[in-house]
Design a protein around this motif. Structure first.
Motif, short mmCIF file in Angstrom:
data_model
loop_
_atom_site.label_atom_id
_atom_site.label_comp_id
_atom_site.label_asym_id
_atom_site.label_seq_id
_atom_site.Cartn_x
_atom_site.Cartn_y
_atom_site.Cartn_z
N VAL A 78 0.84 -1.21 0.00
CA VAL A 78 0.00 0.00 0.00
C VAL A 78 0.86 1.25 0.00
CG1 VAL A 78 -1.70 1.33 1.31
CG2 VAL A 78 -1.96 -1.16 1.10
N ASP A 79 1.92 1.25 0.81
CA ASP A 79 2.82 2.40 0.87
C ASP A 79 3.47 2.66 -0.48
OD1 ASP A 79 2.87 3.99 3.09
OD2 ASP A 79 4.51 2.97 4.10
N ALA A 80 3.78 1.58 -1.19
CA ALA A 80 4.41 1.73 -2.50
C ALA A 80 3.42 2.16 -3.58
CB ALA A 80 5.09 0.42 -2.91
N GLU A 81 2.13 1.89 -3.36
CA GLU A 81 1.10 2.22 -4.35
C GLU A 81 0.68 3.68 -4.30
OE1 GLU A 81 0.08 0.70 -6.83
OE2 GLU A 81 -0.20 -1.44 -6.51
N THR A 82 0.57 4.23 -3.11
CA THR A 82 0.04 5.59 -3.00
C THR A 82 0.68 6.36 -1.85
OG1 THR A 82 -1.97 6.93 -2.70
CG2 THR A 82 -1.90 4.81 -1.56
N ASN A 83 0.88 7.65 -2.10
CA ASN A 83 1.37 8.55 -1.04
C ASN A 83 0.23 9.34 -0.41
OD1 ASN A 83 4.15 7.96 -1.37
ND2 ASN A 83 4.24 9.29 -3.17
N GLN A 84 -0.97 9.10 -0.90
CA GLN A 84 -2.12 9.87 -0.42
C GLN A 84 -2.74 9.20 0.80
OE1 GLN A 84 -2.62 12.77 -1.69
NE2 GLN A 84 -1.15 12.46 -3.36
N PRO A 85 -2.68 9.83 1.96
CA PRO A 85 -3.26 9.23 3.17
C PRO A 85 -4.72 8.83 3.02
CG PRO A 85 -1.93 11.15 3.74
CD PRO A 85 -2.04 11.13 2.24
N VAL A 86 -5.49 9.64 2.27
CA VAL A 86 -6.93 9.36 2.15
C VAL A 86 -7.19 8.12 1.31
CG1 VAL A 86 -7.62 11.76 2.46
CG2 VAL A 86 -7.13 10.91 0.14
N GLU A 87 -6.20 7.68 0.53
CA GLU A 87 -6.39 6.53 -0.34
C GLU A 87 -5.91 5.22 0.28
OE1 GLU A 87 -6.27 8.17 -4.94
OE2 GLU A 87 -4.62 6.94 -4.17
N LYS A 88 -5.06 5.29 1.28
CA LYS A 88 -4.41 4.07 1.78
C LYS A 88 -5.40 3.02 2.27
CE LYS A 88 -0.02 6.31 2.97
NZ LYS A 88 0.86 5.61 2.02
N SER A 89 -6.39 3.43 3.02
CA SER A 89 -7.36 2.45 3.52
C SER A 89 -8.22 1.88 2.39
CB SER A 89 -8.24 3.08 4.61
OG SER A 89 -8.97 4.18 4.09
N ILE A 90 -8.43 2.69 1.32
CA ILE A 90 -9.21 2.22 0.17
C ILE A 90 -8.39 1.18 -0.61
CG2 ILE A 90 -10.49 2.89 -1.91
CD1 ILE A 90 -10.59 5.74 -0.82
N VAL A 91 -7.12 1.49 -0.85
CA VAL A 91 -6.24 0.56 -1.56
C VAL A 91 -6.10 -0.74 -0.78
CG1 VAL A 91 -3.88 0.17 -2.37
CG2 VAL A 91 -4.96 2.39 -2.77
N ALA A 92 -5.97 -0.61 0.54
CA ALA A 92 -5.88 -1.82 1.38
C ALA A 92 -7.13 -2.67 1.22
CB ALA A 92 -5.69 -1.42 2.84
N GLY A 93 -8.30 -2.01 1.15
CA GLY A 93 -9.55 -2.73 0.96
C GLY A 93 -9.60 -3.46 -0.36
N VAL A 94 -9.03 -2.87 -1.43
CA VAL A 94 -8.98 -3.53 -2.74
C VAL A 94 -8.20 -4.84 -2.64
CG1 VAL A 94 -8.08 -3.39 -5.09
CG2 VAL A 94 -9.22 -1.41 -4.09
N TYR A 95 -7.04 -4.77 -2.01
CA TYR A 95 -6.20 -5.97 -1.93
C TYR A 95 -6.81 -7.04 -1.02
CZ TYR A 95 -2.47 -3.72 -4.54
OH TYR A 95 -1.72 -3.13 -5.53
N ILE A 96 -7.47 -6.62 0.02
CA ILE A 96 -8.13 -7.60 0.88
C ILE A 96 -9.29 -8.26 0.14
CG2 ILE A 96 -9.58 -7.83 2.96
CD1 ILE A 96 -7.62 -5.89 4.33
N ASN A 97 -10.00 -7.49 -0.67
CA ASN A 97 -11.06 -8.08 -1.50
C ASN A 97 -10.47 -9.13 -2.45
OD1 ASN A 97 -13.02 -6.51 -0.34
ND2 ASN A 97 -13.09 -4.98 -1.98
N ARG A 98 -9.34 -8.82 -3.05
CA ARG A 98 -8.71 -9.77 -3.98
C ARG A 98 -8.25 -11.03 -3.23
NH1 ARG A 98 -4.92 -5.87 -7.91
NH2 ARG A 98 -6.64 -4.71 -8.82
N LEU A 99 -7.67 -10.84 -2.05
CA LEU A 99 -7.24 -12.00 -1.26
C LEU A 99 -8.43 -12.89 -0.92
CD1 LEU A 99 -4.68 -10.32 1.18
CD2 LEU A 99 -4.13 -11.98 -0.60
N ASN A 100 -9.52 -12.25 -0.59
CA ASN A 100 -10.71 -13.01 -0.14
C ASN A 100 -11.34 -13.85 -1.25
OD1 ASN A 100 -10.49 -12.12 2.48
ND2 ASN A 100 -11.92 -10.40 2.21
#
Length: 348
Positions: free
Chosen positions: A219-241
């Motif tokens: 997530v840190d490597a994907e975005t520097n925007q604090p407001v996006e980090k939790s959204i990006v994390a949610g995308v990857y967790i959805n993919r894992l699931n």
């Protein structure tokens, strides 16, 4: 009789003068500045390694021209019993310090701590190079320890995940501490951070604390925007699931060992091959973090945003930000728009 009296007075005067001169000299060598008296002087940092002798200390001070008078310093050191009781450490000697001040500090072992900040570190080798050299134990010792599977296992990690134990922050240490004490301190900081509340949040996301750190590094490597980090994390967790590959571009860069790559394409994905860090070809999280993620990002992963997004791509209209999509067709359209913007800027 008078002659004897005159002689006595003369002797008395001479003794008095000698006493005054001796007192002045003693005062000078004890209480007059002997360190940093030059016009351009700065505080001097003295490093004394374990097992060093007083002669080693003198040689270091001589080499760096730290004082004006060696004899007076050695005399005070002898008088105060320091010559036989040298203590290792890092000692800051301020400009204008006297022999007495310096000897007392060295004799007591009153080290000055060093402040070290862990941040913006991608590789374990980079961490070893940047941090190991700041301590008396050195880079080689730290490198051997972090490459030892048994040592890493002792702390609850392996050689791929051990970087997760070092939380980015600013810490104070003594330069002379042992590498074991350094590791123990870092593990203590790690255990303090991973409270039961954080562990419960990780478990609710289906992750271990180490896996949270691995995901946070992506997530840190994907975005520097604090407001996006939790959204990006949610995308990857959805993919894992749903058992979908993470398809995280930063992991391909890590697999190739080239962080200057600006654009991931099919050829680069193929070049990364079956590397466990190539998340286009290998399911699940990579075996270790691809950088040292910030504490803020770790917490944003723990508090990931629950949504239905499975895709995201950089937004050419808002540099640094991304657009998020639930369906693949919408994602492809947005991705094509972004590719065209890269082509216009000759970014390949």
């Amino acid at each position: 009789m008078k002659s004897n009296l005159d002689r006595f007075k003369y002797i008395l005067v001479c003794v008095g003068i000698a006493f005054v001169m001796l007192s002045y000299y003693v005062y000078q060598i004890f209480f007059t500045a002997n360190f940093g008296n030059k016009e351009d002087s700065k505080e001097y940092v003295l490093y004394i390694r374990s097992g060093a002798t007083f002669q080693d200390v003198i040689d270091t001070l001589d080499k760096n021209k730290a004082y004006d008078d060696k004899t007076s310093f050695a005399f005070i050191a002898k008088m105060l019993g320091y010559q036989e009781h040298v203590k290792s450490g890092r000692y800051i000697i301020p400009v204008g310090s006297t022999n007495l001040q310096v000897v007392r500090k060295l004799r007591s072992g009153a080290q000055d701590p060093i402040r070290i900040t862990f941040n913006s570190i991608r590789l374990k080798s980079e961490f070893i190079e940047r941090i190991g050299g700041k301590f008396s134990f050195g880079k080689d010792t730290l490198g051997r320890l972090l490459s030892n599977p048994d040592i890493c296992k002792k702390y609850g990690f392996d050689t791929s995940t051990v970087l997760a134990m070092f939380l980015p922050n600013t810490y104070e240490f003594y330069w002379s501490l042992s590498v074991t004490d350094f590791m123990n301190r870092m593990k203590q900081e790690y255990d303090t951070f991973w409270t039961q509340e954080r562990k419960d949040l990780a478990s609710a996301a289906g992750l271990t604390p180490v896996q949270v750190t691995i995901l946070a590094s992506i997530v840190d490597a994907e975005t520097n925007q604090p407001v996006e980090k939790s959204i990006v994390a949610g995308v990857y967790i959805n993919r894992l699931n749903i058992g979908m590959p993470l398809q995280a571009d930063p992991t391909v860069k890590f697999a190739l060992g080239d962080f200057a790559i600006k654009r991931i394409n099919h050829d680069l994905i193929e070049a990364a091959g079956s590397s466990p860090y190539n998340t286009y070809k290998v399911l699940g999280l990579p075996p270790g973090p691809i950088n040292m993620p910030s504490i803020t990002t770790i917490d944003r992963v723990l508090h990931y945003q629950s949504h239905d997004y499975l895709f995201f791509v950089a937004d050419p209209a808002r540099p640094g930000f991304h657009t998020f999509n639930e369906d693949y067709r919408s994602h492809v359209n947005k991705a094509n728009t972004y590719r065209k913007s890269l082509n216009k800027r000759n970014i390949h």
